[in-house]
Motif scaffolding. Structure first.
Motif, short mmCIF file in Angstrom:
data_model
loop_
_atom_site.label_atom_id
_atom_site.label_comp_id
_atom_site.label_asym_id
_atom_site.label_seq_id
_atom_site.Cartn_x
_atom_site.Cartn_y
_atom_site.Cartn_z
N VAL A 1 75.17 37.85 48.19
CA VAL A 1 75.18 37.01 46.99
C VAL A 1 74.16 37.54 45.98
O VAL A 1 74.45 37.66 44.78
CB VAL A 1 74.87 35.54 47.33
N TYR A 2 72.97 37.87 46.46
CA TYR A 2 71.89 38.35 45.59
C TYR A 2 72.29 39.64 44.88
O TYR A 2 72.19 39.75 43.65
CB TYR A 2 70.63 38.57 46.42
N SER B 1 75.27 39.28 42.45
CA SER B 1 74.83 38.58 41.24
C SER B 1 74.04 39.51 40.33
O SER B 1 74.21 39.50 39.11
CB SER B 1 73.97 37.36 41.62
N ALA C 1 70.18 38.25 39.32
CA ALA C 1 70.29 37.98 40.76
C ALA C 1 69.78 36.59 41.09
O ALA C 1 70.40 35.84 41.85
CB ALA C 1 69.51 39.04 41.54
N GLY D 1 72.07 33.92 39.98
CA GLY D 1 73.19 33.84 40.92
C GLY D 1 72.85 33.02 42.14
O GLY D 1 73.67 32.20 42.60
N TYR E 1 72.66 29.36 41.01
CA TYR E 1 73.98 28.76 40.79
C TYR E 1 74.70 28.55 42.12
O TYR E 1 75.42 27.55 42.30
CB TYR E 1 74.81 29.62 39.85
N GLY F 1 75.05 36.88 36.22
CA GLY F 1 74.56 36.58 37.55
C GLY F 1 75.10 35.27 38.08
O GLY F 1 75.47 35.16 39.25
N ALA F 2 75.15 34.27 37.21
CA ALA F 2 75.70 32.97 37.61
C ALA F 2 77.18 33.10 38.00
O ALA F 2 77.62 32.48 38.98
CB ALA F 2 75.54 31.96 36.48
N GLY G 1 78.61 35.78 39.21
CA GLY G 1 78.61 36.43 40.52
C GLY G 1 78.30 35.46 41.64
O GLY G 1 78.98 35.44 42.66
N GLY G 2 77.26 34.64 41.44
CA GLY G 2 76.89 33.66 42.46
C GLY G 2 77.98 32.64 42.70
O GLY G 2 78.26 32.25 43.85
N TYR G 3 78.62 32.21 41.63
CA TYR G 3 79.69 31.21 41.72
C TYR G 3 80.89 31.77 42.49
O TYR G 3 81.38 31.15 43.45
CB TYR G 3 80.10 30.81 40.30
#
Length: 215
Positions: free
Chosen positions: A85-86, A89, A115, A118, A121, A173-174, A176-178
């Motif tokens: 995830v990191y 993101s 990152a 991400g 989020y 980044g958000a 990517g995290g989502y």
């Protein structure tokens, strides 16, 4: 709060290169995000720039945010998926910046903000009802309201070039995290569809603005 070893490793991976960059200008210049250099083929900067920071304040803010929200993501996904995830993101944030600033040869940036956003989020998506308190807001607010508001402000910042802040990296980044959180935990879509939809709202707005050339 118990901090997982993987969070410590990520923090050290940011602290060590950042402090090297504080003292060694050539090191900083070699690995920062720079549109012209990336277009010339130095794509490694898309990754390495995420482990450099402008100064101690910049570094401290990002690492404190990571310290508070990383344990939530680690608790749900474990260390390996947390790292995924990191990193996704981080890369997503810089890819959105690359697209948004593609015509600006001299545009440059550094920082783990994409990152970290991400991870933030992802944590909000996993625990949308947790309460967040801030120095300037006397009453803690639901995390999902903060997440939506933060991304809407990022869109505003992108459109109006507000401050010396990488709003596009934060937003990317958000995203990517989502996306990766839903890939790892797809049951969220039917367990809490309202929250998943609400947190997607700023992403949809950005997509519409991009397609209508209003960014």
């Amino acid at each position: 709060m118990n901090i997982n070893i993987v969070t410590i490793v990520v923090i050290l991976a940011n602290v060590i290169p950042s402090f090297i960059g504080f003292k060694d200008y050539s090191f900083f210049e070699r690995y920062k995000f720079h549109i012209g250099s990336i277009k010339k083929g130095e794509r490694i900067r898309i990754l390495t720039s995420g482990f450099l920071h402008v100064d101690v304040t910049h570094l401290l803010f990002n690492m404190l945010t990571l310290y508070f929200f990383a344990p939530i993501v680690v608790a749900y996904f474990g260390s390996v998926k947390f790292l995924i995830v990191y990193l996704i993101s981080l890369i997503a944030g810089n890819l959105l910046s690359l697209n948004f600033h593609k015509g600006e040869y001299h545009y440059s940036a550094v920082g783990a903000s994409g990152a970290v956003t991400g991870i933030l989020y992802a944590a909000i998506l996993l625990q949308p009802d947790m309460r967040l308190g801030f120095f300037f807001i006397p009453i803690p607010i639901p995390a999902y309201i903060f997440g939506i508001g933060y991304l809407l402000y990022s869109i505003y910042g992108m459109r109006n070039r507000v401050g010396n802040i990488g709003h596009s990296a934060h937003f990317g980044g958000a995203i990517g995290g989502y996306v990766i959180t839903l890939l790892f935990f797809p049951s969220l879509i039917w367990v809490q569809p309202l929250m998943v939809g609400l947190l997607a709202l700023p992403i949809v707005i950005l997509f519409i603005l991009e397609k209508s050339n209003k960014l």
